[in-house]
Design a protein around this motif. Structure first.
Motif, mmCIF file in Angstrom:
data_model
loop_
_atom_site.group_PDB
_atom_site.id
_atom_site.type_symbol
_atom_site.label_atom_id
_atom_site.label_comp_id
_atom_site.label_asym_id
_atom_site.label_seq_id
_atom_site.Cartn_x
_atom_site.Cartn_y
_atom_site.Cartn_z
ATOM 1 N N ASP A 1 0.943 -1.222 -0.039
ATOM 2 C CA ASP A 1 -0.003 -0.133 -0.064
ATOM 3 C C ASP A 1 0.797 1.273 -0.073
ATOM 4 O OD1 ASP A 1 -2.454 -1.276 -0.206
ATOM 5 O OD2 ASP A 1 -2.637 -1.094 1.948
ATOM 6 N N GLN A 2 1.919 1.518 0.572
ATOM 7 C CA GLN A 2 2.925 2.408 0.936
ATOM 8 C C GLN A 2 4.173 2.062 0.451
ATOM 9 O OE1 GLN A 2 1.215 5.191 1.652
ATOM 10 N NE2 GLN A 2 -0.532 4.281 2.113
ATOM 11 N N LEU A 3 4.564 1.040 -0.217
ATOM 12 C CA LEU A 3 5.813 0.733 -0.485
ATOM 13 C C LEU A 3 5.948 0.364 -1.874
ATOM 14 C CD1 LEU A 3 8.582 -0.189 0.753
ATOM 15 C CD2 LEU A 3 7.640 -2.494 0.863
ATOM 16 N N ARG A 4 7.155 0.960 -2.499
ATOM 17 C CA ARG A 4 7.373 0.549 -4.136
ATOM 18 C C ARG A 4 8.956 0.427 -3.930
ATOM 19 N NH1 ARG A 4 2.889 0.243 -4.089
ATOM 20 N NH2 ARG A 4 1.257 1.135 -5.636
ATOM 21 N N PHE A 5 9.447 -0.332 -5.167
ATOM 22 C CA PHE A 5 11.019 -0.445 -5.273
ATOM 23 C C PHE A 5 11.609 0.452 -5.792
ATOM 24 C CE2 PHE A 5 8.682 -4.613 -5.964
ATOM 25 C CZ PHE A 5 9.523 -5.643 -5.100
ATOM 26 N N PRO A 6 12.826 0.886 -5.383
ATOM 27 C CA PRO A 6 13.611 2.060 -5.446
ATOM 28 C C PRO A 6 13.919 2.108 -7.101
ATOM 29 C CG PRO A 6 15.009 0.629 -4.435
ATOM 30 C CD PRO A 6 13.501 -0.018 -4.737
ATOM 31 N N ILE A 7 13.671 3.370 -7.798
ATOM 32 C CA ILE A 7 14.077 3.443 -9.166
ATOM 33 C C ILE A 7 15.711 3.654 -9.283
ATOM 34 C CG2 ILE A 7 13.844 4.838 -11.244
ATOM 35 C CD1 ILE A 7 11.213 3.419 -10.263
#
Length: 297
Positions: free
Chosen positions: A169-175
């Motif tokens: 919900d609040q987490l994504r992988f670092p670009i």
């Protein structure tokens, strides 16, 4: 809506893509959608993706300009959340493949133990694998910190896991990071604490010599060192002492060993050696401080 969304980023994997997709479409658990993210692949992968989507309504394709693995995974996560598509999700790398019971056994594990995460073992292969049929899941509950310390590789990789969709919900992988899993997966495990784990090798990792983690500029590996420092800060803030002790000791070993792969004749690598030497001194000082604090306690 399907119960599980399967996220497969696709880039330059034409020789392996059909094997990966076929292993998904052959799952004993059938209530899923397969999201193929064509990350601007310059080969025949976009056509292959569209062929499967035309033949099976469970296959969904997202075409985008090349932005890297993290951006591809994030695009799928955004798509799932925008559609409120599924309760569970999993990641598969497009040159890997999976046991036909992977979804069934991992889904059974989370329901049986009431967890938000299930993890399976993985095996490495460079060709055909004969799969054994399993009558049921043998998953058991693990504490996240204990699992991180004793099974760090399995704990770190994003694949070979089933997550509740709310985990992202609040987490994504670092670009822009090569070792994106090192920045992400542990946060989910430590947030939920209890995880269901099976030692059945349901995920097959293909040792691809052309993958981004085994080819190209050696200095890309420095991304992992920054991730280790983030982990140390996280474990210190959350008072995860076992995980902190494990990570700082292994980080120091990497700071000793990795510079030996670099050359003084290459200016960029020479500068990296100096940077790593400074980091090594800093981490050694932190280790000494930690050892003194533990002895005093």
């Amino acid at each position: 809506m399907p119960v599980i969304s399967i996220i497969v980023p696709v880039y330059r994997v034409e020789p392996y893509l059909r094997r990966c997709i076929d292993s998904v479409l052959s799952q004993s658990f059938t209530d899923f959608e397969l999201i193929l993210i064509d990350d601007g692949s310059p080969d025949n992968c976009p056509v292959i993706c569209d062929e499967y989507a035309a033949a099976d309504p469970r296959v969904r394709v997202i075409h985008q300009k090349n932005q890297g693995l993290s951006a591809a995974r994030n695009a799928a996560l955004d798509d799932i959340q925008a559609r409120n598509a599924s309760s569970w999700l999993t990641f598969i790398d497009s040159d890997d493949w999976v046991h036909p019971q992977m979804l069934e056994l991992l889904h059974d594990a989370v329901l049986r133990h009431g967890t938000k995460i299930a993890i399976c073992a993985h095996q490495k292969a460079n060709g055909h694998v004969t799969f054994e049929q399993y009558p049921q899941s043998n998953a058991v509950l693990w504490d996240a910190e204990e699992y991180y310390v004793t099974h760090n590789l399995n704990a770190t990789i994003a694949c070979a896991k089933l997550y509740h969709a709310s985990c992202f919900d609040q987490l994504r992988f670092p670009i822009g990071k090569v070792h994106e899993d090192e920045y992400t997966t542990y946060k989910i495990l430590f947030h939920h604490k209890d995880i269901a784990v099976t030692d059945l090798p349901l995920y097959v990792y293909y040792s691809n010599p052309q993958s981004i983690t085994t080819s190209g500029n050696k200095l890309k590996w420095l991304h992992a060192l920054s991730a280790f420092e983030e982990q140390l800060d996280f474990f210190k803030r959350t008072n995860a002492q076992k995980a902190y002790s494990y990570r700082i000791a292994n980080y120091y070993i990497e700071l000793v060993l990795f510079p030996k792969q670099l050359s003084f004749s290459n200016p960029e690598e020479r500068d990296a050696k100096r940077t790593l030497a400074n980091r090594r001194k800093s981490i050694r000082a932190q280790m000494n401080s930690t050892e003194k604090r533990i002895a005093y306690q």
